[in-house]
Scaffold this motif. Structure first.
Motif, PDB file in Angstrom:
ATOM      1  N   THR A 289      72.662  27.206  -3.034  1.00 26.36           N
ATOM      2  CA  THR A 289      73.338  28.465  -2.719  1.00 26.36           C
ATOM      3  C   THR A 289      73.055  28.865  -1.271  1.00 26.36           C
ATOM      4  OG1 THR A 289      73.212  29.204  -5.015  1.00 26.36           O
ATOM      5  CG2 THR A 289      73.528  30.904  -3.350  1.00 26.36           C
ATOM      6  N   GLU A 290      71.801  28.765  -0.864  1.00 29.24           N
ATOM      7  CA  GLU A 290      71.430  29.097   0.517  1.00 29.24           C
ATOM      8  C   GLU A 290      72.122  28.173   1.516  1.00 29.24           C
ATOM      9  OE1 GLU A 290      67.208  28.894   0.740  1.00 29.24           O
ATOM     10  OE2 GLU A 290      66.881  30.185  -1.002  1.00 29.24           O
TER      11      GLU A 290
ATOM     12  N   GLU B 113      76.081  26.503  -7.857  1.00 34.21           N
ATOM     13  CA  GLU B 113      75.292  27.148  -6.814  1.00 34.21           C
ATOM     14  C   GLU B 113      76.044  27.169  -5.484  1.00 34.21           C
ATOM     15  OE1 GLU B 113      71.332  25.832  -6.215  1.00 34.21           O
ATOM     16  OE2 GLU B 113      70.726  26.060  -8.310  1.00 34.21           O
TER      17      GLU B 113
ATOM     18  N   ALA C 120      75.886  29.053   1.785  1.00 35.25           N
ATOM     19  CA  ALA C 120      76.108  30.290   2.538  1.00 35.25           C
ATOM     20  C   ALA C 120      75.947  30.044   4.039  1.00 35.25           C
ATOM     21  CB  ALA C 120      75.130  31.364   2.061  1.00 35.25           C
TER      22      ALA C 120
ATOM     23  N   CYS D  47      78.762  29.814  -5.548  1.00 36.72           N
ATOM     24  CA  CYS D  47      78.152  31.143  -5.429  1.00 36.72           C
ATOM     25  C   CYS D  47      77.685  31.408  -4.004  1.00 36.72           C
ATOM     26  CB  CYS D  47      76.980  31.271  -6.397  1.00 36.72           C
ATOM     27  SG  CYS D  47      77.460  31.314  -8.150  1.00 36.72           S
ATOM     28  N   GLY D  48      77.215  30.374  -3.311  1.00 44.03           N
ATOM     29  CA  GLY D  48      76.779  30.541  -1.937  1.00 44.03           C
ATOM     30  C   GLY D  48      77.924  30.788  -0.983  1.00 44.03           C
TER      31      GLY D  48
ATOM     32  N   THR E 225      68.607  19.266  -1.688  1.00 45.10           N
ATOM     33  CA  THR E 225      68.063  20.510  -2.230  1.00 45.10           C
ATOM     34  C   THR E 225      66.586  20.303  -2.564  1.00 45.10           C
ATOM     35  OG1 THR E 225      68.763  19.911  -4.480  1.00 45.10           O
ATOM     36  CG2 THR E 225      70.281  21.227  -3.162  1.00 45.10           C
TER      37      THR E 225
ATOM     38  N   GLY F  68      79.521  34.454  -2.362  1.00 47.05           N
ATOM     39  CA  GLY F  68      78.692  35.644  -2.481  1.00 47.05           C
ATOM     40  C   GLY F  68      79.256  36.589  -3.533  1.00 47.05           C
TER      41      GLY F  68
END
Length: 331
Positions: free
Chosen positions: A44-45, A69, A48, A72-73, A37, A76
């Motif tokens: 998160t990116e 994170e 996803a 959440c990625g 990171t 969504g």
């Protein structure tokens, strides 16, 4: 199995040599890609993108904030009350954790060894046995959380700790205790600002409890760890139940010393019991509001100041590589 190893190079316990050793060990059994990171929100990116690419497993080598994170990625807004429908957990990448932070509450709640090398061996054994567990998650407004969230004093402690870390001070257990004590006594001089809203007897109704100083919301037990000591607020709460609420209507020193003693005790099946405590388990939702903005946090990450936070429970949301026996529950 295609796996993405996300490493937070700024996490407390991560070194370049340790990172490379973990990656080398995992590559013996997995088609592994390592990515570090670069800033807050990058995990998160990456998560996803891993979902979009059809990655089977996302391994997090970092602290609780990085794990949050990643979740959440992957998810969504799917499954949130005002979001798109949830995708079944077995159609999403699974997650695994190799601890690298200072607290590592989520990893420790899954019985993952604290040492990264031992945790890597443990993970390889679990993968060999195909040991997965689907867990439920909490949601604070539009943010998923794994193990805990809070409004008031605990979130203020986290905000103060983040400020200290920005000044270059390490997040050690002793510094956390000192910051907690200082924040507690500062908050004790203020009038209670919070109202806890519990689900009422009829759908769509609420039972309001005023005069609350702080409120903790749990999705797992323990609430956190103080070095090697587990801290229990709602022992009947785990990743397969609803949320637990733990809120205080007093900031008096002696009653709260008794409360802290109970939180650190081994009476895990009963949990703390004092007069000024509001404690409920297995809730599908709960709200906390305030007349003035107050700090809020999820999984040890400061969310900023809020006047109203609605917490939801979403069952069977994501798969984790874990091997846990059934936990004791309070009914």
């Amino acid at each position: 199995m295609r796996a993405l190893l996300i490493v937070n190079p700024n996490a407390t316990a991560i070194t370049p040599a340790g990172r490379d050793l973990v990656a080398l060990a995992l590559s013996a059994k997995l088609d592994i890609t390592l990515v570090q990171t670069q800033q807050r929100g990058h995990a998160t990116e990456l998560a996803a993108q891993a979902r979009a690419n059809g990655t089977d497993l996302v391994i997090v080598h970092g602290g609780d904030g990085t794990v949050n994170e990643v979740v959440c990625g992957i998810l969504g807004r799917e499954g949130m009350p005002d979001g798109p429908p949830a995708v079944p957990a077995d159609e999403l990448p699974a997650i695994a954790v190799i601890p690298g932070g200072s607290a590592n509450v989520f990893a420790r709640s899954l019985a993952v060894p604290r040492d990264p090398e031992q945790a890597t061996v443990h993970l390889m054994d679990l993968l060999e046995r195909r040991s997965f567990r689907t867990i439920g998650l909490g949601c604070a407004d539009d943010r998923w959380f794994l193990f805990n969230a809070g409004v008031g004093v605990d979130a203020e402690v986290i905000a103060n700790m983040e400020a200290l870390r920005e000044k270059g001070k390490a997040a050690t257990p002793s510094r956390y205790v000192r910051t907690s004590v200082k924040t507690f006594f500062s908050a004790s001089r203020r009038e209670p600002q919070l109202t806890v809203h519990l689900p009422g007897a009829d759908p769509g109704t609420w039972e309001d409890i005023d005069g609350v100083h702080f409120a903790f919301v749990s999705n797992a037990s323990p609430w956190t760890f103080l070095n090697n000591r587990a801290v229990f607020t709602n022992p009947g709460t785990d990743y397969g139940t609803g949320l637990g609420i733990f809120a205080s209507r007093s900031m008096r020193t002696l009653p709260n010393l008794l409360l802290v003693r109970q939180m650190l005790s081994a009476r895990r099946t009963e949990g703390p019991k004092v007069r000024h405590l509001i404690r409920h388990d297995d809730l599908r939702e709960v709200r906390v509001s305030s007349a003035v903005p107050v700090p809020a946090q999820v999984d040890g990450d400061h969310l900023g100041d809020r006047t109203d936070v609605r917490f939801w429970y979403s069952p069977e949301r994501i798969r984790v590589v874990a091997d846990l026996p059934p936990l004791p529950r309070v009914r």
